[in-house]
Enzyme design. Structure first.
Site, PDB file in Angstrom:
ATOM      1  N   TYR A 103       0.830  -1.194   0.000  1.00 18.55           N
ATOM      2  CA  TYR A 103       0.000   0.000   0.000  1.00 18.55           C
ATOM      3  C   TYR A 103       0.869   1.250   0.000  1.00 18.55           C
ATOM      4  O   TYR A 103       1.827   1.358   0.761  1.00 18.55           O
ATOM      5  CB  TYR A 103      -0.900  -0.011   1.235  1.00 18.55           C
ATOM      6  CG  TYR A 103      -1.695   1.251   1.387  1.00 18.55           C
ATOM      7  CD1 TYR A 103      -2.854   1.451   0.649  1.00 18.55           C
ATOM      8  CD2 TYR A 103      -1.273   2.256   2.230  1.00 18.55           C
ATOM      9  CE1 TYR A 103      -3.580   2.616   0.772  1.00 18.55           C
ATOM     10  CE2 TYR A 103      -1.996   3.427   2.366  1.00 18.55           C
ATOM     11  CZ  TYR A 103      -3.152   3.598   1.629  1.00 18.55           C
ATOM     12  OH  TYR A 103      -3.863   4.752   1.745  1.00 18.55           O
ATOM     13  N   TRP A 105       1.335   5.461  -2.281  1.00 15.61           N
ATOM     14  CA  TRP A 105       0.987   6.277  -3.443  1.00 15.61           C
ATOM     15  C   TRP A 105       1.853   5.990  -4.655  1.00 15.61           C
ATOM     16  O   TRP A 105       1.433   6.167  -5.777  1.00 15.61           O
ATOM     17  CB  TRP A 105       1.087   7.762  -3.071  1.00 15.61           C
ATOM     18  CG  TRP A 105      -0.119   8.292  -2.369  1.00 15.61           C
ATOM     19  CD1 TRP A 105      -0.754   7.711  -1.317  1.00 15.61           C
ATOM     20  CD2 TRP A 105      -0.841   9.480  -2.663  1.00 15.61           C
ATOM     21  NE1 TRP A 105      -1.816   8.486  -0.924  1.00 15.61           N
ATOM     22  CE2 TRP A 105      -1.890   9.588  -1.735  1.00 15.61           C
ATOM     23  CE3 TRP A 105      -0.680  10.492  -3.600  1.00 15.61           C
ATOM     24  CZ2 TRP A 105      -2.784  10.646  -1.726  1.00 15.61           C
ATOM     25  CZ3 TRP A 105      -1.571  11.559  -3.595  1.00 15.61           C
ATOM     26  CH2 TRP A 105      -2.620  11.622  -2.672  1.00 15.61           C
TER      27      TRP A 105
END
Length: 740
Positions: A103, A105
């Site tokens: 997980y 960006w």
């Protein structure tokens, strides 16, 4: 010129190094985050060469992560070693023993997106245990489909009113959790024109009444009214507003009858007929800290004007975070303005720069991740529980199943020691897997706690295409500098591993990175043409560097709620009833006492209403203003006076502790402690302190985190059995002065 999550900017390069950045000329309010980029890209904390933890190299065991030294190896030797270990785990324990949540960006570029790369690789070799949702909106993603009947992110990005519609129609903007331009300076895939500040200037010019409901004045732009409330009490305030509407005959019963189900099941609770406690302003006042008459005045104003209710993502990042999101939709339905331009309810405005931009969606430029044959998926914020309790059952959104027994973790494009809660507990759980492999440009806390670390390039060391459906700009992102040290692109790393594991052709399809980019771009152009959007060919884009696409749609949103309002039967919502569900038979059937069949006020386990002498202050941990999450933190930590992070505290709370602005502080509770620098301010609710996220977690063995990571203090628990989301804002702490 290149693009990033915090916007576009020009870059000066000398001698193979980035030496300076300048804002994009088309951006009205550019972010200053790129200022630190030259120092970060070439920082001494870059991972120079493939590295293996000595203890794992000698014993192949997990203990000692974070306190061990690393041995640098040649690329081929490190890739051979990693491939052999991946193969051992999948043959011995099966692919369900591999966790590839990864997980984070990642990159603004579409091909070199780390999560897509690692997921494609793991799927090419038999699959992996994945994660569902996000730390930002995982709770909302679980609850809102039950209420509004569609994917929450689709609603967020495609079905909400844009800023022009709000400007032209809204008279009262009620912002639970505020709308913060600081947060809106970033967006997934990039935000080229930062517009939030400009729109609020226009709101002020037309005398729109903008009300910031939350514990911090600075969570909304200057000129907005501030209604201070205790953290975690928003649902109680919304219930009181709803009570006034019903009690004073301001409720739109005709809309409720046409477009909702379940009000008759909810009303007895609201009016106190079922539990003897009317949810009146007098009931809510001591819970949320707002005077009863202020609640009544606001409710009457909302009923008398075109009102738009917005909720920050932060409200659902708390224990019982489902409740304010559900109750906000109920309150909007009672006002009867759902589906009207500039009326109803919206989520995430100001959370990222892309929300509020009404754009035509053009699909494409996404690396296919292949099919994952492993069906096991965990809620993203429950990784600590997964590692601590393999095989134990847990509930999630109506299903019950056991946590998988994870033996190997592969992480790329994220830093769990930034976004997870109770990091000291995570560090203990992190010792359990047999092997952890990380692709990472910098020696982050996660890299330091891995067994095999592959040095990865940053977006400025490779070519890519920058685009997102949340922005109307398209960028060619050229390679600006050579890879630092021996860094390689994630694609090259995974291609090398896939070849060693017999999956090379499946992963690469015989293409190098340049060929993949060209192929994905051609597909995107074809999709755009079908939507009537002209996109230049790749060579033209390279010559021009960037183009603005004709995809703005500044009129009222007609995609979901407006047609439903006009014809509830002909444009049914995706809920079981086809209507807005004030009472959900599905949720009621789950039997969760922490999320029953309609919205309720459930006091958090840690909040000011339950504070004691050992931890009397409520901690909120907002996003930082100087970076995106923990990205670029290595260079920011070098700036004189920037670390430890700043903790905002109310003057009365500061005086009681002998604290003044600039003092060095110890912030602590039973879970951990960190240092911080005091900022005394009237702009925060008494009893509340705010410490931004993003400081890198310190090395093991210290009894206090040195730079101010608030997640040594936050509680690792699910929002409820329904959402199992991140509950970072459910935390009590104490503050004391430290000697310098």
């Amino acid at each position: 010129m290149t693009s990033s999550h915090w916007g576009a900017f020009e870059v000066d390069v000398e001698g193979g190094r980035i030496v300076a950045t300048r804002p994009f000329s088309e951006d009205p309010h550019p972010s200053r985050i790129p200022d630190i980029l030259p120092a970060a890209v070439h920082h001494h904390t870059r991972v120079a060469r493939p590295s293996v933890r000595r203890g794992w190299l000698e014993t192949r065991r997990g203990g000692g992560r974070g306190s061990d030294e690393f041995v640098e190896l040649p690329w081929d030797e490190a890739l051979d070693m990693a491939a052999q270990e991946i193969d051992r785990v999948r043959r011995t324990h099966g692919n369900e023993a591999i966790f590839g949540g990864s997980y984070g960006w990642g990159s603004a570029g579409r091909f070199h997106h780390a999560q897509s790369q690692v997921h494609r690789f793991l799927n090419s070799i038999g699959g992996y245990v994945a994660s569902a949702g996000s730390y930002s909106t995982g709770c909302a993603q679980a609850i809102m489909p039950h209420v509004l009947g569609c994917n929450f992110l689709t609603f967020l990005y495609e079905y909400q009113d844009g800023w022009p519609t709000i400007h032209d129609n809204t008279e009262t903007l009620v912002m639970f959790g505020g709308i913060n331009a600081k947060n809106a300076q970033v967006s997934m895939g990039g935000v080229t024109e930062h517009e939030t500040t400009g729109w609020f200037e226009r709101f002020a010019a037309k005398d729109m009444r903008c009300i910031n409901v939350g514990p911090q004045r600075g969570d909304a732009p200057e000129g907005c009214e501030w209604l201070p409330v205790r953290p975690g009490s928003d649902t109680a305030l919304m219930l009181a507003l709803a009570h006034v509407l019903e009690d004073e005959g301001l409720n739109d019963h005709a809309f409720l009858a046409r477009c909702t189900v379940g009000f008759e099941r909810f009303r007895p609770y609201l009016m106190g007929e079922s539990d003897g406690t009317p949810k009146s302003p007098e009931w809510a006042a001591p819970i949320c800290g707002v005077a009863p008459e202020a609640i009544r005045e606001l409710a009457r104003r909302m009923a008398a004007t075109r009102t738009f209710i917005t909720l920050a993502w932060s409200l659902q990042r708390a224990e019982h975070g489902e409740q304010p999101y559900w109750m906000s939709a109920v309150l909007a339905a009672m006002l009867g303005q759902v589906g009207l331009p500039g009326g109803g309810v919206g989520y995430g405005y100001g959370a990222i720069g892309g929300v509020g931009k009404s754009l035509k969606r053009v699909r494409g430029m996404t690396l296919p991740q292949l099919q994952n044959p492993i069906e096991t998926v965990i809620p993203v914020a429950r990784i600590g529980d997964m590692l601590r309790h393999p095989g134990e059952p847990y509930d999630f959104n109506g299903r019950r199943g056991p946590y998988p027994d994870i033996r190997l973790i592969y992480w790329a494009g994220g830093n769990p020691y930034h976004h997870h809660q109770d990091l000291n507990a995570l560090q203990e759980a992190w010792q359990r897997p047999e092997t952890i492999i990380v692709n990472e440009p910098w020696w982050t806390a996660t890299a330091k706690r891995a067994d095999i670390v592959f040095p990865a390039t940053t977006p400025y060391e490779r070519e890519d295409i920058g685009r997102t459906n949340l922005d109307d700009y398209l960028f060619h992102m050229p390679q600006l500098v050579p890879p630092v040290g021996e860094a390689r692109d994630d694609y090259a790393i995974f291609a090398g591993l896939a070849e060693r594991l017999g999956a090379g052709p499946t992963f690469t399809e015989g293409r190098d990175a340049e060929e993949w980019i060209a192929g994905l771009y051609d597909d995107y152009r074809a999709n755009a043409a079908r939507e009537g959007v002209e996109v230049p060919d790749l060579e033209t884009l390279k010559e021009r560097n960037w183009v603005r696409l004709p995809v703005r749609e500044d009129g009222p949103n007609r995609r979901y709620l407006a047609p439903f309002r006009e014809d509830p039967e002909g444009a049914r919502l995706g809920t079981p009833s086809g209507r807005i569900e004030i009472f959900s038979e599905a949720i009621d059937g789950f039997g969760y006492d922490d999320c029953p069949g309609h919205p309720v006020w459930l006091p958090p386990s840690e909040w000011l209403g339950a504070a004691g002498a050992e931890a009397p202050l409520h901690l909120v941990s907002p996003q930082p203003g100087d970076k995106l999450h923990s990205q670029l933190e290595s260079a920011l930590a070098d700036v004189e006076g920037a670390r430890p992070e700043t903790l905002v505290i109310h003057p009365e709370d500061a005086a009681a502790r002998g604290v003044a602005t600039g003092d060095l502080l110890r912030v602590f509770n039973a879970r951990g402690a960190c240092r911080a620098r005091a900022l005394v301010s009237e702009g925060i609710h008494r009893g509340v302190v705010a410490l931004p996220t993003g400081a890198w977690f310190g090395d093991p063995g210290t009894n206090i985190d040195p730079d101010g990571n608030p997640n040594v203090l936050t509680r690792d628990m699910g929002t409820s059995r329904l959402g199992q989301g991140c509950s970072a804002h459910t935390a009590l702490v104490e503050v004391a002065r430290l000697s310098a």
